[in-house]
Motif scaffolding. Structure first.
Motif, PDB file in Angstrom:
ATOM      1  N   ARG A  11      -5.036  94.347   8.993  1.00 16.12           N
ATOM      2  CA  ARG A  11      -5.019  93.672   7.700  1.00 16.12           C
ATOM      3  C   ARG A  11      -5.024  94.658   6.548  1.00 16.12           C
ATOM      4  O   ARG A  11      -5.362  95.821   6.714  1.00 16.12           O
ATOM      5  CB  ARG A  11      -6.180  92.703   7.557  1.00 16.12           C
ATOM      6  CG  ARG A  11      -7.545  93.332   7.380  1.00 16.12           C
ATOM      7  CD  ARG A  11      -8.671  92.322   7.129  1.00 16.12           C
ATOM      8  NE  ARG A  11      -8.603  91.185   8.004  1.00 16.12           N
ATOM      9  CZ  ARG A  11      -8.465  89.915   7.578  1.00 16.12           C
ATOM     10  NH1 ARG A  11      -8.407  89.629   6.325  1.00 16.12           N
ATOM     11  NH2 ARG A  11      -8.390  88.932   8.446  1.00 16.12           N
ATOM     12  N   THR A  51      -6.595  96.172   3.314  1.00 15.11           N
ATOM     13  CA  THR A  51      -7.951  96.299   2.774  1.00 15.11           C
ATOM     14  C   THR A  51      -7.945  96.539   1.264  1.00 15.11           C
ATOM     15  O   THR A  51      -8.956  96.321   0.610  1.00 15.11           O
ATOM     16  CB  THR A  51      -8.716  97.456   3.443  1.00 15.11           C
ATOM     17  OG1 THR A  51      -7.994  98.670   3.241  1.00 15.11           O
ATOM     18  CG2 THR A  51      -8.898  97.187   4.931  1.00 15.11           C
ATOM     19  N   TRP A  80      -8.939  94.411  -1.542  1.00 17.65           N
ATOM     20  CA  TRP A  80      -8.220  93.167  -1.268  1.00 17.65           C
ATOM     21  C   TRP A  80      -9.072  91.953  -1.621  1.00 17.65           C
ATOM     22  O   TRP A  80      -8.563  90.941  -2.099  1.00 17.65           O
ATOM     23  CB  TRP A  80      -7.786  93.122   0.197  1.00 17.65           C
ATOM     24  CG  TRP A  80      -6.978  91.897   0.500  1.00 17.65           C
ATOM     25  CD1 TRP A  80      -7.404  90.776   1.140  1.00 17.65           C
ATOM     26  CD2 TRP A  80      -5.608  91.665   0.153  1.00 17.65           C
ATOM     27  NE1 TRP A  80      -6.382  89.854   1.210  1.00 17.65           N
ATOM     28  CE2 TRP A  80      -5.274  90.385   0.615  1.00 17.65           C
ATOM     29  CE3 TRP A  80      -4.641  92.417  -0.510  1.00 17.65           C
ATOM     30  CZ2 TRP A  80      -3.997  89.830   0.442  1.00 17.65           C
ATOM     31  CZ3 TRP A  80      -3.376  91.877  -0.668  1.00 17.65           C
ATOM     32  CH2 TRP A  80      -3.069  90.596  -0.203  1.00 17.65           C
ATOM     33  N   PHE A  92       3.374  90.247   5.515  1.00 15.93           N
ATOM     34  CA  PHE A  92       1.943  89.977   5.553  1.00 15.93           C
ATOM     35  C   PHE A  92       1.651  88.612   4.949  1.00 15.93           C
ATOM     36  O   PHE A  92       2.452  88.056   4.203  1.00 15.93           O
ATOM     37  CB  PHE A  92       1.153  91.074   4.824  1.00 15.93           C
ATOM     38  CG  PHE A  92       1.397  91.138   3.337  1.00 15.93           C
ATOM     39  CD1 PHE A  92       0.564  90.464   2.453  1.00 15.93           C
ATOM     40  CD2 PHE A  92       2.443  91.873   2.826  1.00 15.93           C
ATOM     41  CE1 PHE A  92       0.784  90.514   1.098  1.00 15.93           C
ATOM     42  CE2 PHE A  92       2.668  91.946   1.463  1.00 15.93           C
ATOM     43  CZ  PHE A  92       1.842  91.259   0.586  1.00 15.93           C
ATOM     44  N   SER A 119      -4.525  85.912   3.301  1.00 18.68           N
ATOM     45  CA  SER A 119      -5.546  86.582   4.109  1.00 18.68           C
ATOM     46  C   SER A 119      -5.400  88.097   4.160  1.00 18.68           C
ATOM     47  O   SER A 119      -6.348  88.799   4.483  1.00 18.68           O
ATOM     48  CB  SER A 119      -5.513  86.046   5.539  1.00 18.68           C
ATOM     49  OG  SER A 119      -4.303  86.439   6.171  1.00 18.68           O
ATOM     50  N   GLY A 120      -4.201  88.596   3.897  1.00 19.15           N
ATOM     51  CA  GLY A 120      -3.945  90.029   4.023  1.00 19.15           C
ATOM     52  C   GLY A 120      -3.646  90.467   5.442  1.00 19.15           C
ATOM     53  O   GLY A 120      -3.487  91.650   5.709  1.00 19.15           O
ATOM     54  N   LEU A 121      -3.539  89.520   6.376  1.00 14.13           N
ATOM     55  CA  LEU A 121      -3.228  89.870   7.765  1.00 14.13           C
ATOM     56  C   LEU A 121      -1.779  90.335   7.880  1.00 14.13           C
ATOM     57  O   LEU A 121      -0.877  89.743   7.279  1.00 14.13           O
ATOM     58  CB  LEU A 121      -3.445  88.676   8.700  1.00 14.13           C
ATOM     59  CG  LEU A 121      -4.895  88.330   9.002  1.00 14.13           C
ATOM     60  CD1 LEU A 121      -4.975  87.030   9.798  1.00 14.13           C
ATOM     61  CD2 LEU A 121      -5.566  89.462   9.759  1.00 14.13           C
TER      62      LEU A 121
END
Length: 144
Positions: free
Chosen positions: A34, A36, A52, A105, A109-111
């Protein structure tokens, strides 16, 4: 969302609609798969990396933070150098997989979803092992 579409977007404070800076890149935790932090340029505040967790939204025209004053900014050297696009891409076995052309991405969520290679391959984000100044390293996908 693609990293290439995010780089260059303005970062704006929703509290006073002021421009905080411009997205220059991502800081990634390979183990968690992910984002950060966002690396910024042309910042109007003390640092050039924003956590993030302090990003409220990544939209089609801008990245929004709730307030620049409350955001956690640090200096880029504390996050390491992660210029990911164009970086050499290697497998864990030391084989070249081309270069990293883009990253998909989840903006909420930033995943990391997918690593796009210069060869046209798509590598699931969960296979990312490491990012460094020499290369981005990925696991070899297991056979189904």
């Amino acid at each position: 969302m693609l990293l290439s579409q995010t780089v260059g977007r303005p970062v704006v404070s929703s509290a006073d609609a002021s421009r905080v800076g411009t997205v220059a890149g991502l800081v990634v935790d390979p183990e968690a798969g992910r984002i950060t932090a966002l690396r910024l340029e042309d910042t109007k505040v003390g640092g050039d990396v924003i956590a993030w967790e302090d990003v409220h939204a990544v939209g089609p025209d801008a990245v929004v933070v709730a307030t620049a004053a409350a955001a956690r900014f640090t200096a880029a050297d504390s996050a390491g150098d992660q210029q990911l696009l164009g970086q050499r891409l290697l497998t864990e076995l030391g084989a070249s997989a081309g270069t990293l052309a883009d990253i998909t991405f989840d903006p909420a969520s930033g995943l990391l979803d997918t690593l796009h290679t210069s060869r046209g391959d798509r590598i699931p984000g969960r296979l990312l092992l490491g990012c460094g100044s020499y290369a981005v390293v990925v696991r070899v996908a297991a056979a189904p």
